[in-house]
Each structure stands twice: as structure tokens, then as C-alpha cells.
Design an enzyme around this catalytic site. Sequence first.
Site, short mmCIF file in Angstrom:
data_model
loop_
_atom_site.label_atom_id
_atom_site.label_comp_id
_atom_site.label_asym_id
_atom_site.label_seq_id
_atom_site.Cartn_x
_atom_site.Cartn_y
_atom_site.Cartn_z
N ASP A 126 5.68 1.29 0.86
CA ASP A 126 7.03 1.64 0.37
C ASP A 126 7.27 3.04 -0.34
O ASP A 126 8.54 3.75 0.01
CB ASP A 126 7.29 0.69 -0.93
CG ASP A 126 7.91 -0.83 -0.23
OD1 ASP A 126 8.55 -0.61 0.88
OD2 ASP A 126 7.85 -1.50 -1.00
N LEU A 127 6.46 3.41 -1.18
CA LEU A 127 6.49 4.77 -1.91
C LEU A 127 6.64 5.79 -0.81
O LEU A 127 7.25 6.68 -0.90
CB LEU A 127 5.56 4.62 -2.95
CG LEU A 127 5.57 3.93 -4.27
CD1 LEU A 127 4.38 4.09 -4.95
CD2 LEU A 127 6.83 4.19 -5.27
#
Lengths: 408, 408
Positions: free
Chosen positions: A165-166
Site C-alpha cells: 500500500d505504502l
Amino acid sequence: MYTLLNGMRVVECASFIAAPSCALHLLQLGADVIRIDPVGGGPDFRRWPVSGDGRSFYWEGLNKGKRSIAIDLSRPEGRALAVDIITAQGDGAGLFVTNFPKRGFLSHNALRERRPDLITVRVMGWNDGSQALDYTVNAALGVPYMTGSDANGDAPVNHVLPAWDLLTGSYAAFALLAAERFRRQTGQGQEVLVPLSDVALASVGHMGQIAEVLTGGDRPRQGNDLFGAFGRDFTTADGRRVMVVAVTARQWSGLVKALGLGAEIAGIEASYGVSFAQDEGVRFTHRDALFPLFERAIAACALADLQEAFDANAVCWSQYRTLHAALREDPHFSTDRDLFTALDHPSGYRYPAPGAMASFGGAARQPVERAPRLGEHTDEVLAEVLALSSARIGELHDAGLVAGPEKR
Amino acid sequence: MYTLLNGMRVVECASFIAAPSCALHLLQLGADVIRIDPVGGGPDFRRWPVSGDGRSFYWEGLNKGKRSIAIDLSRPEGRALAVDIITAQGDGAGLFVTNFPKRGFLSHNALRERRPDLITVRVMGWNDGSQALDYTVNAALGVPYMTGSDANGDAPVNHVLPAWDLLTGSYAAFALLAAERFRRQTGQGQEVLVPLSDVALASVGHMGQIAEVLTGGDRPRQGNDLFGAFGRDFTTADGRRVMVVAVTARQWSGLVKALGLGAEIAGIEASYGVSFAQDEGVRFTHRDALFPLFERAIAACALADLQEAFDANAVCWSQYRTLHAALREDPHFSTDRDLFTALDHPSGYRYPAPGAMASFGGAARQPVERAPRLGEHTDEVLAEVLALSSARIGELHDAGLVAGPEKR
């Protein structure tokens, strides 16, 4: 916060980490970000961690400084209003970040009819458009079967950090700037698709792991051992845990010297006919011979003495801490620096909030701004971006198509 | 590979993952990247994973498509040559990516004397300039103490994925484009510092975890349970492991329906006075009551039946696989797509290599190019970038200041 991207206006219609962090990165370098949420909040509005009374620290962390407009997206008139905002004119505008499905009212083809030079950056789960989250992509890709040790039997060990996600969020911000640069050169907009699953798969490929498994099969679990060089956790005489790494020759020789292990290491080198200083790989293949030496040497030292010896010899190491202890005890993680601004947040709590993750020498850092309350900028955005009159804005409220700031 | 950033020329003097992946991302959108390495290779030249004869898959993964020049950086004349290349004129040039120390011959202040509008993007370990790697930053920040379960006792569980390296690399590419945009508006260069430790700390802050621990203390280990909603690994009747997640209301209701657990769930809701559909948090706080139901229901199904029921009900799930199995069995991870190009690599192996992690609708994908052999472009770069004559290039070789391609 910086002002490098001043003049850019990004509209976000998204949830969770990847797409909202993409817009956050742009905002923290100076872009204006308008976040469109459904009335009552999107699926991330109550995501944990939360305060005692259920206010999401997650939401207010990922939406710092954004302007919030709350629209009833379940009705055609509300959707039309969102499209108006996304495709509004303006030189630095026409930049849209979303994790909504490719098809539907926020499809790029529908939006570009309103603004042909629109840039849509669409974060996806699986690359075929089906839903996925960081945790399902990670499990499918094989990382949990590489993580942990035999203590876990044959069970997978999930990562707690939503790394994909990051990474997808910051890569999406990079991709948006590349598309915006291209637009300024050519006038052309486009849709950019950033699937979590492609980000994950390409990343392991970039690190050589696709070649590794296709030529040699799966990598067995290594516990906490660093793959392909020297590294592991060790325990000191006073019961502290340290992570010690030696990838480079200099790190290795410093470590051996700091612990006074030169003679023992030379003995192992002689018996195996290897040079640990010259070949990082043999530090890994012979780790069963090496680790006991380092275990004993480190177990004989209190942390304070070890720290002195390590730092004097440029050893690459750190002390394992919990996050709370890291914030309190490790000066590298002090929040009393210009990376942070202490703020009163919508949750009612005051705590330090981080700004841009890079320092730009050519620009002064600006303070971080708190996240909005949901709908805090509804009227402002309607008036400023769509040039609606107060009367028209009042009608939208009366019809329940938009909502102002939530009451506490 | 795309052509969006054609005309940009980036010089890289760096090792390991973060800075090289920054330049790789730029290259894969069209930038020309010249990598300067010491003769014989930098500290990442033999990094694992490696082939049977010790050729680094890692190095050739992170340096795909770059041009390689090998210079003796231990001598002043070699260092001067590197500075000449970094600061060479050209409209799209003057972009430098490094993980070398702030001070020394590659300091921004020294380089900008040669090219005042230079942009230096410098990846660092700790924010104070001291050395750190992904694994030491991660241990210090507390992630390994949040990972794993009681099976690990009080031992930390390291992540195998160097998430902070990957994230720092893509964020650095984003930061470089922001600085380059600013330079085209103002003419000003600058140094951009991207410390791994700031990237890690700000990221956990963005996700609300700094607020979480400062207001409520450290998060206990959750094993494989997803924090704050429903999610965990389960085992099917035929012994397959699946990761099942329900963050949104729709994911939850689909999951309950797929497994036919409506009545049992309603009973638990009644006894606790909660609504699992409305409040994702109670799916977590009451997970001890929920998990056994799901364990039994999933353990009663073969994977094939489960898959049918899950997909019919839009459940968010995946099957745990190893990386090798993922590449062979999961169509999402097929390398037979335009994300990949099958190439003959310097290692002598042929395998598929990934291109840009996003798809740009406005540009056609170009094939990926293999990594160079070390020094493969030494003469080409000296002639093209520094306009050196063949005679002068010959002198540099004779003096041992540069090296041509390694022999296999």
C-alpha cells in the site's frame, strides 16, 4: 509541507492507504488536494487505529491538510457534482487520484469527455480490476512463507506493515508527476493504472527474486537471518536485543574488530578456505559456524559497552525497540524536529504529525496542517471550484446532496 | 518502459536498493540513466540472490537498462571524472541520484559549483547521516515486535521484505520529479535528502500509529490477525491456506453469506449487542468469538468449493503460495504480460524482467532492456557526455582510471 508544487490542484476520491497517501505526498510538496467523500464518510472513515471514542487516527493521518467535501454519491445528482469538481477547469487542475473501479461513473473515458486533458491516477487491487488488499496480495505473492522461522511450523507469517500500500501510494505520486510533466509538454492527459499486484510483483522482480526462484526454486525461511550476507538479532548481557548487519567489507571488519573476534574468524576461514571479508555470501552460507561466536561475544557485553565498541568501529546495528519506546528513546525518531508539527486533530487529541518524508534544500519547510473534519470545506469548494452561488449551495444542502462539517 | 521522461538524463552513483531503484523508476518512464561504479563493482555488485556462479540477480534487476561506466573512484583524477559526468551540461541533465555521504567529493555544495542548477537526490540511512539499512531501521522502529505471534515468545520477527528501501526509492523518484518541475519554473537546483529513517517514521505516522502509541501505548502482537477489522489465515479441508479479509461492510456480508454463517453471526451479535456489518472494529475486538466459526466453516470446504463461493459473493481473499508457485499458478502473477520482457541477462540466464509498475494509457509500453555489464558504456559515456576524443579515452584506460566491460 513544502511549496514546490504550489498551483497544482488534485482531486481525490479514494479510501484506505495507497491512493490517499499518493495525494498526501503531493499535498505535502505544495499541491492543493480536495478529497471527495460520501456523506457520513467512506469505507476508511473509521479504520483503526482509533481513539477511545472511535475517531480514526488512520483517517486523520492520511488526510492531513486536505480539503473535504461530502457529497451523496449514491444519487445521480451527487455523482454529477463530483464529476464537475474532478473535471473543473484551471491550469494546475485536472489531476484526479482514485481507487474507484475502472468502470462506472468515475471511469476515465467518461471523465475525459468533460476535460480531455484530465490525468487520472487509478490505484487498483489486482491488475485485472478485481478487489485485493495489501494483505491478500502479500499472501498470494509468497512473502508470508518466507517470513519467520521454524517456530511457526509451516504456518505463514503475515507482515504487519502494509508495505505494498505504502509503495503503491508513493509510486502513484511519482507516476502522476511524470504524467503531468508529459501533459505540460504535449497537452495530453491520460489514465495511469497502478495495481497493487503489479507493484508487488515488479518489486520482487527488481530485487532479483523472480530470477532466483525461476532458476533455483523457492527460498527457504531464514528466521531473522539476513539473506545473503551477515545479519541477525542477538541478545546482550543485560537482555537487550540488537540487530547487527554486515553487508559490506567495512561493516564486517568493523564488527569483527569491535567484538575482538579476529583470531576465531581467521580459524574458521582457514578451516573452510574462505574469506568472509571478501565475500559477503560466505558469511551467509557459513552462518551456522559464525553465529555462535557472535552470540557468545554479544551475550558477554552490556548494551552500553557494546554500543561504544560498535560505534567506534562503524558497525551497522540498531537496538530493537517497540514503537512507543522508539519515539521516547531513540533520538533518530524524535518528533521534536521540523519533520513534525504538534497539532490539535479532529479526534480531539494533540500529537505530532509528520510532513514530507524528504528535505528540500531549496525551500523552507512549512508546518503540517491537520486533517479536515468530514465536509469541512463543502461550501468553500463548491463556491471556489464550481463558482456556485450561496443560494445554489443552500439548495444542494436542502436536497441532501452535500453535507457540511460533522458536528462533534 | 515508457517514453514519458525522454530527454531527462540522470546520473547515479549508488548502491543497494533505494537509490538504484529511484533511478530505475525514472529510467522505466523514459529517462536515460548513467550509473557510475567503481572499477570491479560497488558494494552491491555481488549482493544476493546470485546465480550458481555468483552473478548477482539483484544487481541486474536493479540496474536494468542503465548505462554503466566504471571509474577508479579511489583516485582524485577518477573522482574528478565522475564530477564531470554528474555536472555535465545539457537541458535534461543535471540530475544526480546517490547514497554517498553528504560530505566528501560528492557533496552537493562541491557539485553545484560546477553546475549551479544541479538537483541532487541523496538517499540516507539515519537522518543524521550515520549508516543504517532497512533491517536496522525496521528493528529500531518497532515493526519486528509487532510481527508474528506468541509462538515466537518475546523474540522479534524481522520482515524479509526491505519495505523501507523500496518505499524510499519510489519516494525519491517522486521527489526528484518535484524538484525538476520546480527547476523548470524557477531555474533553481537543490539538494533533496531522503533518509530511510524519516521515510519509515513518517509512514507509520501517516497511518495513525504515532497517535495510537502516544495515546494508548504499544500495540500487542496480533499474529496473522488483521488489526482493527476481520482478517486472518485459515486452512481448507484439503489443507490449503487462505487469507480472508473483511474490512468493508460489503466484504463482511459477502463473507458471511458465502459461508452460510448468518444465523450464528446473528446469535453472537445479539449476545454482545453489536453489529459486525456496521462496525468493522467489533469484528476485531470480538475475533475470539468469530474466528472459531470461520475456522470450522472453511475447514469443511475444499479450496475449489470455497473459491466458487467466495468469488460469487465478492469476498476479499487469496490463497497463500510460495513465490515460485505464485508465478506458476496465479494468473495475476503471470509474467506472460506486457509488464514483462523475457531477456538474456548478464548472468547468462534468460528470464522475464519487469518494466514500469504503472500502465500509462497515453503511451505505448516499450520492451525492458537488460542490465549492462559493468563498464559496458565507459567509452560511450566519455565520448558522448564529456566529448572526449578516442585518444584521451585511451589514455584514461592506460592510466587505469576507467575500465571497459568486464570479460566473462
